[in-house]
Motif scaffolding. Structure first.
Motif, PDB file in Angstrom:
ATOM      1  N   ARG A  82       0.862  -1.189   0.000  1.00 16.82           N
ATOM      2  CA  ARG A  82       0.000   0.000   0.000  1.00 16.82           C
ATOM      3  C   ARG A  82       0.891   1.229   0.000  1.00 16.82           C
ATOM      4  N   ALA A  83       0.454   2.278  -0.696  1.00 15.23           N
ATOM      5  CA  ALA A  83       1.209   3.532  -0.735  1.00 15.23           C
ATOM      6  C   ALA A  83       0.281   4.650  -1.191  1.00 15.23           C
ATOM      7  N   GLY A  84       0.580   5.874  -0.755  1.00 13.82           N
ATOM      8  CA  GLY A  84      -0.152   7.046  -1.203  1.00 13.82           C
ATOM      9  C   GLY A  84       0.012   7.235  -2.701  1.00 13.82           C
ATOM     10  N   ASP A  85      -0.883   8.018  -3.308  1.00 18.05           N
ATOM     11  CA  ASP A  85      -0.911   8.087  -4.772  1.00 18.05           C
ATOM     12  C   ASP A  85       0.378   8.626  -5.381  1.00 18.05           C
ATOM     13  N   GLN A  86       1.027   9.611  -4.727  1.00 16.97           N
ATOM     14  CA  GLN A  86       2.253  10.145  -5.331  1.00 16.97           C
ATOM     15  C   GLN A  86       3.442   9.189  -5.188  1.00 16.97           C
ATOM     16  N   PRO A  87       3.707   8.620  -4.010  1.00 21.51           N
ATOM     17  CA  PRO A  87       4.745   7.572  -3.957  1.00 21.51           C
ATOM     18  C   PRO A  87       4.427   6.413  -4.902  1.00 21.51           C
ATOM     19  N   ASN A  88       3.142   6.044  -4.983  1.00 19.67           N
ATOM     20  CA  ASN A  88       2.780   4.930  -5.853  1.00 19.67           C
ATOM     21  C   ASN A  88       2.972   5.275  -7.324  1.00 19.67           C
ATOM     22  N   ASN A  89       2.708   6.533  -7.698  1.00 17.48           N
ATOM     23  CA  ASN A  89       2.974   6.926  -9.077  1.00 17.48           C
ATOM     24  C   ASN A  89       4.460   6.752  -9.402  1.00 17.48           C
ATOM     25  N   ALA A  90       5.314   7.111  -8.433  1.00 13.69           N
ATOM     26  CA  ALA A  90       6.754   6.914  -8.624  1.00 13.69           C
ATOM     27  C   ALA A  90       7.088   5.428  -8.744  1.00 13.69           C
ATOM     28  N   VAL A  91       6.489   4.614  -7.872  1.00 16.79           N
ATOM     29  CA  VAL A  91       6.699   3.166  -7.947  1.00 16.79           C
ATOM     30  C   VAL A  91       6.256   2.645  -9.314  1.00 16.79           C
ATOM     31  N   SER A  92       5.108   3.122  -9.799  1.00 13.25           N
ATOM     32  CA  SER A  92       4.575   2.680 -11.087  1.00 13.25           C
ATOM     33  C   SER A  92       5.536   2.980 -12.233  1.00 13.25           C
ATOM     34  N   LEU A  93       6.370   4.025 -12.049  1.00 18.23           N
ATOM     35  CA  LEU A  93       7.348   4.426 -13.060  1.00 18.23           C
ATOM     36  C   LEU A  93       8.744   3.884 -12.756  1.00 18.23           C
ATOM     37  N   ASN A  94       8.812   2.938 -11.796  1.00 15.96           N
ATOM     38  CA  ASN A  94      10.078   2.319 -11.380  1.00 15.96           C
ATOM     39  C   ASN A  94      11.072   3.353 -10.868  1.00 15.96           C
ATOM     40  N   VAL A  95      10.566   4.297 -10.072  1.00 12.29           N
ATOM     41  CA  VAL A  95      11.404   5.332  -9.458  1.00 12.29           C
ATOM     42  C   VAL A  95      11.622   4.958  -7.992  1.00 12.29           C
ATOM     43  N   PHE A  96      12.836   4.501  -7.677  1.00  9.35           N
ATOM     44  CA  PHE A  96      13.148   4.026  -6.336  1.00  9.35           C
ATOM     45  C   PHE A  96      14.416   4.643  -5.755  1.00  9.35           C
ATOM     46  N   ASN A  97      15.310   5.137  -6.603  1.00 11.12           N
ATOM     47  CA  ASN A  97      16.651   5.487  -6.149  1.00 11.12           C
ATOM     48  C   ASN A  97      16.919   6.987  -6.192  1.00 11.12           C
ATOM     49  N   PRO A  98      17.882   7.458  -5.385  1.00 10.93           N
ATOM     50  CA  PRO A  98      18.221   8.887  -5.376  1.00 10.93           C
ATOM     51  C   PRO A  98      18.550   9.399  -6.775  1.00 10.93           C
ATOM     52  N   GLY A  99      18.021  10.587  -7.076  1.00 12.74           N
ATOM     53  CA  GLY A  99      18.249  11.192  -8.387  1.00 12.74           C
ATOM     54  C   GLY A  99      17.200  10.853  -9.414  1.00 12.74           C
ATOM     55  N   GLU A 100      16.343   9.860  -9.115  1.00 12.37           N
ATOM     56  CA  GLU A 100      15.260   9.510 -10.032  1.00 12.37           C
ATOM     57  C   GLU A 100      14.020  10.334  -9.690  1.00 12.37           C
ATOM     58  N   ILE A 101      13.296  10.731 -10.720  1.00 11.22           N
ATOM     59  CA  ILE A 101      12.176  11.648 -10.539  1.00 11.22           C
ATOM     60  C   ILE A 101      10.969  11.144 -11.309  1.00 11.22           C
ATOM     61  N   TYR A 142       6.566   6.747 -20.378  1.00 12.29           N
ATOM     62  CA  TYR A 142       6.146   5.357 -20.238  1.00 12.29           C
ATOM     63  C   TYR A 142       4.629   5.230 -20.333  1.00 12.29           C
ATOM     64  N   GLU A 143       4.216   4.010 -20.618  1.00 18.00           N
ATOM     65  CA  GLU A 143       2.808   3.653 -20.518  1.00 18.00           C
ATOM     66  C   GLU A 143       2.613   3.088 -19.117  1.00 18.00           C
ATOM     67  N   THR A 144       1.845   3.805 -18.293  1.00 20.60           N
ATOM     68  CA  THR A 144       1.749   3.401 -16.887  1.00 20.60           C
ATOM     69  C   THR A 144       0.375   3.720 -16.336  1.00 20.60           C
ATOM     70  N   ASP A 145       0.110   3.210 -15.150  1.00 20.57           N
ATOM     71  CA  ASP A 145      -1.201   3.355 -14.524  1.00 20.57           C
ATOM     72  C   ASP A 145      -1.042   3.109 -13.024  1.00 20.57           C
ATOM     73  N   GLY A 146      -1.700   3.944 -12.191  1.00 16.79           N
ATOM     74  CA  GLY A 146      -1.533   3.840 -10.746  1.00 16.79           C
ATOM     75  C   GLY A 146      -1.999   2.517 -10.169  1.00 16.79           C
ATOM     76  N   SER A 147      -3.172   2.032 -10.613  1.00 13.08           N
ATOM     77  CA  SER A 147      -3.662   0.767 -10.065  1.00 13.08           C
ATOM     78  C   SER A 147      -2.806  -0.410 -10.529  1.00 13.08           C
ATOM     79  N   ALA A 148      -2.292  -0.328 -11.754  1.00 12.97           N
ATOM     80  CA  ALA A 148      -1.386  -1.380 -12.232  1.00 12.97           C
ATOM     81  C   ALA A 148      -0.074  -1.344 -11.462  1.00 12.97           C
ATOM     82  N   GLY A 149       0.389  -0.131 -11.127  1.00 16.69           N
ATOM     83  CA  GLY A 149       1.587  -0.004 -10.293  1.00 16.69           C
ATOM     84  C   GLY A 149       1.385  -0.630  -8.925  1.00 16.69           C
ATOM     85  N   ALA A 150       0.189  -0.435  -8.356  1.00 16.49           N
ATOM     86  CA  ALA A 150      -0.124  -1.046  -7.054  1.00 16.49           C
ATOM     87  C   ALA A 150      -0.123  -2.564  -7.159  1.00 16.49           C
ATOM     88  N   ALA A 151      -0.615  -3.078  -8.290  1.00 12.49           N
ATOM     89  CA  ALA A 151      -0.599  -4.529  -8.495  1.00 12.49           C
ATOM     90  C   ALA A 151       0.835  -5.056  -8.543  1.00 12.49           C
TER      91      ALA A 151
END
Length: 495
Positions: free
Chosen positions: A242-261, A436-445
């Protein structure tokens, strides 16, 4: 062979979306949202915004029914469940897990005086060093409003939750939360690396009101027998992210590390960057929260820049200046105008007070307009440039906090559909943009797949993420872009 799926929910204020992602291909098998129209927000008084959490649950069930029917999937085909949700909301339940009042959601402003007073009384430096923000209008301050204005109801509260925690409770019967969730509510002490007792004590909250903390990527709970029967799911299915929509949007875009936006540019615009050290903006112009992969041992902070006047300005220009052409034609019009719009500059802050300007409301203004020289194409270009320049203005604050700006990940949607917008943002900031082609609910999945151990790490989970385009800075015209940005900043500073 039966297909294997991951289920993701995205609890927004306008709808709840559900997606089934195929485990093996990584492709979205089906997605749907409910309701088809915008969900109601109750505003009993000016500045208030509430929603009934039961409505989220009903909408989640209906969106799930749609994707199960579309795919023919059965409950046993779903291996794990992940949840993304609207941030900063407050849900209060009693010992029987009954909701005691409508949720005070993210855009409700009644708690501002409570957070501002706490900031002064506790000391700005102490709050910033421990919370990384002012207590502001976040979840803890919303609970302070309930305590003062609804004391009898407050006495009945057993646990408080965020919207995503509520959906997980309905699925599992268990009340849990995450460090990331506590941080977005101003209830995590980054200095002590535990719940922010000093703020809870100040507001008069017992720490027992907080839900038990579980890791963001983990088997947090499982689907209960009751929920399985109600939703057609399998009892025991892991709820593992589970994550808030903005952290999850980052997760959906594979943004995990310092310097990634990660960035979005819809009605409002967001730049969300990952910081590897605990830091804050002394003027609170950007918000800092625990990112989805933050742990007590690993500092991963999400720095959130929000600009209110982005896509809404572009839509206003379309509606009022170029109503006879499409958005694509607007981009063609703007492309015929030189960088810098031949002296026309638009300050885009016409959608209320801007946090990046320390909550000042400077409005939107058009500067340098010459009736003998300029036409609507100049205004179209100046609007897009002004939006980009507001992003870059905020990104400079993020750099001052020690963030390296290397690469922006964004979904190819909204303002990022505009080549002019993308090229200007890349060229002024000097950062490469990947679309990228991405989606918040798909990122949560996908997040659920990581948490349940189905994927070994985020790189495996997002290996199938479709990169649609790469936009590099225009080195040949870098000076022209920089000059236009510096001129825009001079106009902003006058205000």
């Amino acid at each position: 062979m039966a297909r294997r799926y991951l289920l993701g929910f995205d609890v927004g204020s306008s709808s709840v979306k559900a997606s089934l992602t195929d485990v093996d291909s990584g492709e979205i098998a089906a997605s749907a949202f409910y309701p088809d129209h915008e969900a109601p927000i109750m505003a009993v008084k000016a500045g208030w915004a509430e929603q009934d959490p039961q409505m989220w649950w009903e909408n989640a069930k209906l969106s799930l029914q749609r994707i199960m029917a579309e795919t023919g999937a059965k409950g046993e085909d779903i291996l794990a469940i992940g949840i993304s949700y609207q941030m900063h909301g407050l849900v209060c339940v009693d010992k029987q897990q009954n909701v005691l009042r409508p949720s005070i959601i993210w855009c409700d402003s009644r708690a501002v005086p409570y957070g501002d007073k706490a900031f002064r009384d506790l000391g700005e430096e102490r709050c910033l060093q421990s919370l990384l923000n002012s207590p502001g209008n976040f979840t803890a301050s919303k609970l302070a409003w309930v305590k003062e204005n609804e004391p009898k109801l407050f006495d009945k509260i057993d646990k408080i939750m965020l919207p995503g925690d509520y959906l997980a409770m309905k699925l599992s019967g268990e009340v849990k939360t995450t460090i990331s969730g506590l941080s977005e509510g101003m209830m995590w002490d980054f200095k002590e690396k535990k719940p922010a007792k000093f703020l809870l004590d100040y507001y008069g909250f017992d720490e027992s009101v907080l839900a038990d903390i579980v890791p963001t990527f983990s088997v947090q709970s499982v689907v209960s027998k009751e929920a399985a029967q109600e939703l057609g799911l399998k009892e025991g299915t892991p709820i593992s992210y589970r994550a808030g929509d903005q952290p999850n949007n980052a997760v959906s875009l594979n943004v995990f590390n310092p310097g990634e936006i990660a960035s979005t540019a819809g009605t409002s615009g967001v730049v969300y960057g990952v910081l590897g050290d605990v830091n804050y903006d002394p003027h609170s112009r950007v918000n800092t929260f625990a990112h989805a992969n933050y742990t007590k041992e690993l500092d991963r902070l999400g720095v959130l820049l929000c600009i209110n006047g982005t896509g809404i300005l572009n839509a206003w220009v379309h509606r009022n200046i170029t109503p006879d052409v499409s958005y694509a034609d607007m981009n063609d019009l703007a492309a015929d105008v030189p960088i810098g719009s031949e002296g026309v500059r638009i300050i885009p802050f016409g959608n209320g007070a801007e946090r990046v300007l320390e909550n000042k409301e400077v409005g939107c203004s058009i500067r340098g307009l010459n009736f003998n020289k300029h036409n609507r194409a100049h205004i179209v270009r100046a609007a897009q440039e002004g939006i980009v320049f507001s992003f870059c203005y905020g990104m400079e604050i993020m750099q001052q906090m020690g963030m390296e700006l290397n690469k922006i990940h964004a979904g190819k949607a909204n303002m990022f559909l505009s080549p002019l917008f993308r090229d200007t943002l890349a060229s002024v900031s000097g950062v490469t943009i990947e679309l990228y082609e991405t989606d918040g609910s798909a990122g949560a999945a996908k997040g659920a797949g990581i948490g349940a151990g189905i994927y070994k790490d985020h790189n495996e989970a997002f290996a199938s993420l479709k990169k649609l385009a790469v936009v590099e800075p225009d080195v040949a015209h870098r000076d022209a872009y920089k000059e236009a940005y510096e001129t825009w900043k001079q106009e902003l500073n006058k205000l």
